[in-house]
Design an enzyme around this catalytic site. Structure first.
Site, short mmCIF file in Angstrom:
data_model
loop_
_atom_site.label_atom_id
_atom_site.label_comp_id
_atom_site.label_asym_id
_atom_site.label_seq_id
_atom_site.Cartn_x
_atom_site.Cartn_y
_atom_site.Cartn_z
N LYS A 149 0.94 -1.22 0.04
CA LYS A 149 -0.12 0.01 -0.08
C LYS A 149 0.83 1.23 0.10
O LYS A 149 1.87 1.26 0.75
CB LYS A 149 -0.91 0.04 1.18
CG LYS A 149 -1.99 0.96 1.36
CD LYS A 149 -2.65 0.76 2.49
CE LYS A 149 -3.84 1.94 2.76
NZ LYS A 149 -4.81 1.58 4.14
N SER A 195 -9.49 1.05 3.65
CA SER A 195 -8.53 1.83 2.74
C SER A 195 -7.68 0.99 1.85
O SER A 195 -6.86 1.71 1.06
CB SER A 195 -8.02 2.88 3.56
OG SER A 195 -7.14 2.46 4.41
N SER A 249 -9.65 -1.48 7.39
CA SER A 249 -8.95 -1.10 6.08
C SER A 249 -8.14 -2.40 5.54
O SER A 249 -8.03 -2.39 4.29
CB SER A 249 -8.00 0.11 6.33
OG SER A 249 -8.63 1.27 6.64
#
Length: 526
Positions: A140, A215, A239
């Protein structure tokens, strides 16, 4: 020199990403703009057989083949680069003049150079360099890499660079992995979807009209398309778990201070009311174990003292106990605020039916304890500065507020600037709630130990990840099935069970919602 508009910065970000994909060899095939909703089958039509075999192999099998010399890291890395580039072109819709995506940047030259080094090392020493030798891992974007962009979903931060590699990435690197892909995240990092003004919306590869989650939704979409087999995400309210559930993956939210977090980017980095954690998403359960065992075997607490000095424990199965104790699993069917949709309840039913066939397992029902109060507490202390840092970062570029940024900040009645005394008050509320929930758990005990400690309690709670399957875009507005466990700081593992079956999973047309949130969720069920 005039300041660039947010649209110009976004165009530069997308050009940079596209240029990184263009350097893959052989080049990634162009994709017809007329895509079906479900694009998960398309890689099998465009990749060669060896690439398919590699990218559809589990991480634990890949590391075994790499460690034995059966596979070369260069072959494995190039296969994942090509499938990741293809995933970028598949997980898209059209938003204004921009294409949307799951990738912020591919790293073909660095990844293949690293892979060659590992292959050369193996050829010389006849052994792997570490437990992750040659394994490609996606990351990420806001988990920092030295000298690389670190925007955390904000246009105004696009030119920020990582001063060093994040501690967790240093550990994985020393274990022999190869970083090859960086993935999307939402504006503010505080969505259960993935939507920002740099790249747009990351959609679900199983249905592009739905969200991949957030997320860590770039990771979710990439792994869902098997453009990765093991990825690194983060979680402060769901997330890791949301994209894992939406994209049919395994995902772990560890307890706080288990996995090192230094080197990540984001707002309110050092607040301690609800601590963000880093954890894995994988195409297999063994991939989750591999990540955690590798990280904790490196004793990260020696470098990051806030980490808890507890090693990974390879315990024997709790089903194989000599004293006859059963594994007690309690099922949370609903949090009594928002009722799960029929496919979620069916999935729970299927798991429970399987578990009930195991003599060493005992099933019971978990009654939710004031989950509405839990949301009041957690949604208040998420933004102790009244979300000033988020607002400043958004407004610095003039970019518009995304719909779910407005939802969690501007439309959240609990968001306000807290004084020091108010932070103390809400932190005490958090601790009171944790103690009360611990008492509820301890009250399930069947006996007491020699010092009066409870024994024979419920071992694990089986619960929905969310109130429905992957929602339509911009509709992920109920956090409490995941944020509950962030507030309590319990570890939470997601595993795939089933997919929605329209022939079976019919909406209850006569259902009377319990409240406005329940009514909103009910109307999402199609």
């Amino acid at each position: 020199m005039a300041k660039r508009s947010w649209r110009e910065v976004a165009k530069a970000a997308q050009d940079f990403r596209d240029a990184s994909i263009s350097r893959i060899k052989p080049p990634v095939s162009d994709i017809s703009p007329d895509l079906p909703r479900n694009v998960t089958h398309i890689p099998r039509e465009l990749l060669i057989q060896d690439e398919l075999l590699i990218t559809e192999t589990s991480p634990e099998e890949l590391v075994e083949s790499l460690a034995s010399g059966k596979l070369k890291s260069t072959s494995v890395v190039n296969a994942f680069l090509r499938r990741a580039g293809l995933a970028q072109k598949l997980v898209r819709t059209v938003e204004g003049p921009f294409m949307t995506n799951c990738i912020t940047e591919l790293l073909p030259e660095e990844a293949l150079s690293r892979a060659k080094y590992l292959d050369d090392y193996y050829n010389e020493h006849k052994r792997p360099i570490g437990p992750l030798h040659g394994l490609p891992i996606s990351v990420k974007e806001h988990i920092g890499m030295k000298g690389k962009g670190l925007n955390a979903g904000f246009v105004s931060w696009w030119d920020h660079k990582g001063a060093d590699d994040a501690n967790v990435l240093k550990i994985l690197w020393r274990a022999g992995c190869v970083f090859y892909a960086r993935t999307t995240q939402p504006q503010t990092l505080m969505h259960l979807e993935t939507s920002n003004n740099l790249y747009g919306v990351t959609v679900n590869p199983f249905n592009r009209g739905l969200t991949s989650g957030g997320s860590s939704g770039g990771e979710g979409a990439l792994l869902g398309l098997r453009g990765s087999c093991l990825g690194v995400g983060s979680d402060i309210g769901g997330s890791i778990r949301s994209p894992s559930a939406n994209c049919g993956l395994y995902g772990l939210r560890p307890s706080s201070y288990r996995v090192p977090i230094d080197g990540s980017s984001g707002t309110m980095l050092f607040e301690e009311q609800i601590v963000a954690v880093i954890g894995p998403l994988s195409t297999s359960l063994e991939g989750i174990k591999l990540f955690m065992k590798t990280v904790l075997s490196a004793r990260p607490w020696l470098v990051e003292p806030s980490c808890v000095p507890i090693p990974w424990r390879d315990q024997e199965s709790q089903l194989r106990t000599s004293h006859g104790k059963k594994l007690r699993i309690a099922v949370l069917w609903s949090d009594a605020i928002v009722k799960p949709h029929p496919p979620i309840t069916r999935a729970l039913d299927e798991v429970v039916a399987r578990l009930q066939s195991i003599p060493e397992v005992k099933i019971s029902t978990w009654n939710p304890y004031k989950h509405d109060e839990a949301w009041e507490i957690v949604s208040t202390i998420y933004f102790a500065d009244g979300a000033k840092e988020e607002a400043d970062a958004i407004e610095a570029s003039g970019e518009p507020w995304r719909s779910l940024s407005k939802f969690i900040i501007q439309e959240n009645p609990h968001v306000k600037h807290l004084s020091i005394e108010e932070v103390w008050y809400w932190t005490s509320r958090r601790e009171q709630y944790r103690r009360a929930y611990a008492k509820v758990w301890n009250d399930t005990a069947t006996s007491t130990g020699p010092n009066g400690e409870p024994e024979g309690m419920v071992d694990v709670i089986l619960a929905p990840v969310g109130p429905g399957a992957a929602p339509p875009l911009d509709q992920s507005k109920y956090w409490a099935y995941t944020s509950q466990w962030n507030l309590l700081d319990y570890p939470a593992l997601v595993f795939p069970v089933s997919k929605v079956d329209p022939a079976v999973d019919k909406a209850d047309e006569g259902y009377e919602p319990m409240n406005k949130q329940d009514a909103f969720n009910h109307q999402l069920c199609e």
